[in-house]
Motif scaffolding. Sequence first.
Motif, PDB file in Angstrom:
ATOM      1  N   ARG A   1       0.826  -1.367   0.008  1.00  0.00           N
ATOM      2  CA  ARG A   1       0.008   0.015  -0.062  1.00  0.00           C
ATOM      3  C   ARG A   1       0.983   1.227   0.007  1.00  0.00           C
ATOM      4  NH1 ARG A   1      -5.274   0.097   1.487  1.00  0.00           N
ATOM      5  NH2 ARG A   1      -4.763  -1.859   2.573  1.00  0.00           N
TER       6      ARG A   1
ATOM      7  N   GLN B   1      -6.545   1.580  -3.195  1.00  0.00           N
ATOM      8  CA  GLN B   1      -7.093   0.472  -2.829  1.00  0.00           C
ATOM      9  C   GLN B   1      -7.695  -0.028  -4.079  1.00  0.00           C
ATOM     10  OE1 GLN B   1      -7.270  -0.958   0.260  1.00  0.00           O
ATOM     11  NE2 GLN B   1      -8.640  -2.598  -0.794  1.00  0.00           N
ATOM     12  N   ARG B   2      -8.314   0.302  -5.114  1.00  0.00           N
ATOM     13  CA  ARG B   2      -8.752   0.067  -6.328  1.00  0.00           C
ATOM     14  C   ARG B   2      -7.724  -0.565  -7.105  1.00  0.00           C
ATOM     15  NH1 ARG B   2     -11.661   4.798  -6.062  1.00  0.00           N
ATOM     16  NH2 ARG B   2     -10.119   5.860  -7.701  1.00  0.00           N
TER      17      ARG B   2
ATOM     18  N   GLU C   1      -6.585  -4.020  -5.580  1.00  0.00           N
ATOM     19  CA  GLU C   1      -7.822  -4.904  -6.004  1.00  0.00           C
ATOM     20  C   GLU C   1      -7.521  -5.616  -7.053  1.00  0.00           C
ATOM     21  OE1 GLU C   1     -11.210  -3.249  -4.544  1.00  0.00           O
ATOM     22  OE2 GLU C   1     -11.045  -3.410  -2.433  1.00  0.00           O
ATOM     23  N   ARG C   2      -7.385  -4.660  -8.163  1.00  0.00           N
ATOM     24  CA  ARG C   2      -7.125  -4.993  -9.455  1.00  0.00           C
ATOM     25  C   ARG C   2      -6.445  -6.146  -9.758  1.00  0.00           C
ATOM     26  NH1 ARG C   2      -8.182  -0.046 -13.198  1.00  0.00           N
ATOM     27  NH2 ARG C   2      -8.834  -1.432 -14.898  1.00  0.00           N
TER      28      ARG C   2
ATOM     29  N   GLY D   1      -5.232  -8.244  -7.516  1.00  0.00           N
ATOM     30  CA  GLY D   1      -5.386  -9.540  -6.610  1.00  0.00           C
ATOM     31  C   GLY D   1      -4.422  -9.215  -5.596  1.00  0.00           C
TER      32      GLY D   1
ATOM     33  N   ALA E   1      -5.339  -7.459  -2.540  1.00  0.00           N
ATOM     34  CA  ALA E   1      -5.895  -6.819  -1.430  1.00  0.00           C
ATOM     35  C   ALA E   1      -5.562  -7.261  -0.205  1.00  0.00           C
ATOM     36  CB  ALA E   1      -7.436  -6.867  -1.805  1.00  0.00           C
ATOM     37  N   ASP E   2      -5.215  -8.680  -0.186  1.00  0.00           N
ATOM     38  CA  ASP E   2      -5.093  -9.408   1.106  1.00  0.00           C
ATOM     39  C   ASP E   2      -3.466  -9.180   1.468  1.00  0.00           C
ATOM     40  OD1 ASP E   2      -4.020 -10.944  -1.013  1.00  0.00           O
ATOM     41  OD2 ASP E   2      -4.438 -12.792   0.091  1.00  0.00           O
TER      42      ASP E   2
END
Length: 267
Positions: free
Chosen positions: A110, A132-133, A136-137, A139, A141-142
Amino acid sequence: MVRTVSAAETAPATWPWLIHAEQLVVRAGRQVAVNGLDLTLDTGVHGLLGPNGAGKTTLMRALATVVNPASGRLRLLGQSVTDPAGLRQVRRELGYLPQHFGFYPRFTVREFVEYVAWLKEMPKSAIPGAVQRAVERVGLADRADTRMKTLSGGMLRRAGIAQAIVNEPRLLLLDEPTVGLDPEQRLDFRHLLRDVGVDSCVLVSTHLVEDVAAACTDVVLIDAGRLVWQGTPAQLAQRGTAGDAGDSATERGYSALLRAHRGQVPA
């Protein structure tokens, strides 16, 4: 006093070509790596193919405004790269993933993507959501709060893609982006390319001809720093014959065009 803003002022900017190079010459050290290249590209996903030493990486670096052309003309998003004001605007709307990218090892994913968003001069209030987007795009996010130094090679590559797309660039340049990605991740990446290419100009340099055939609307083939051929993946597949090297129609077309360019076989 409040001034009325016209529709023309708020309309999206449009240009004849998002990438426009004329007789472009770029050096890599003392060597001329891009030699008199003419190239025009617009919205869509474009695959950049060529053998080792063809000048792909040097061309990508020039398009990313990392190196200056030695001669010729280069306009990106309607701006000349020799104009300081235009260059700054281009860099705000540019996304770039080089073959090897640097980062602070103690950054989390991040923090790394946030830092690049700041470099792109994105509005402070827009950065958290954009980061964040982007994460997530790709893969991750975790893994958003995982330190970069602990990521696997494939995850690092996905973090690199995230920083390249965080500003939703009008011009996205990806140099060997699928290195280290497993087959499932490559399929997800192709979907991402097609999604971004709806509104942006995406140029992907790769040795994987099948990635180009599956994800790209257009193919650019260069050799020795010069444009050899430009067309669609379907047209590329039609250029080969059963006697050409390759395991697929697109690979055979690639081999046939290179040999024809080098005078080894008829065009």
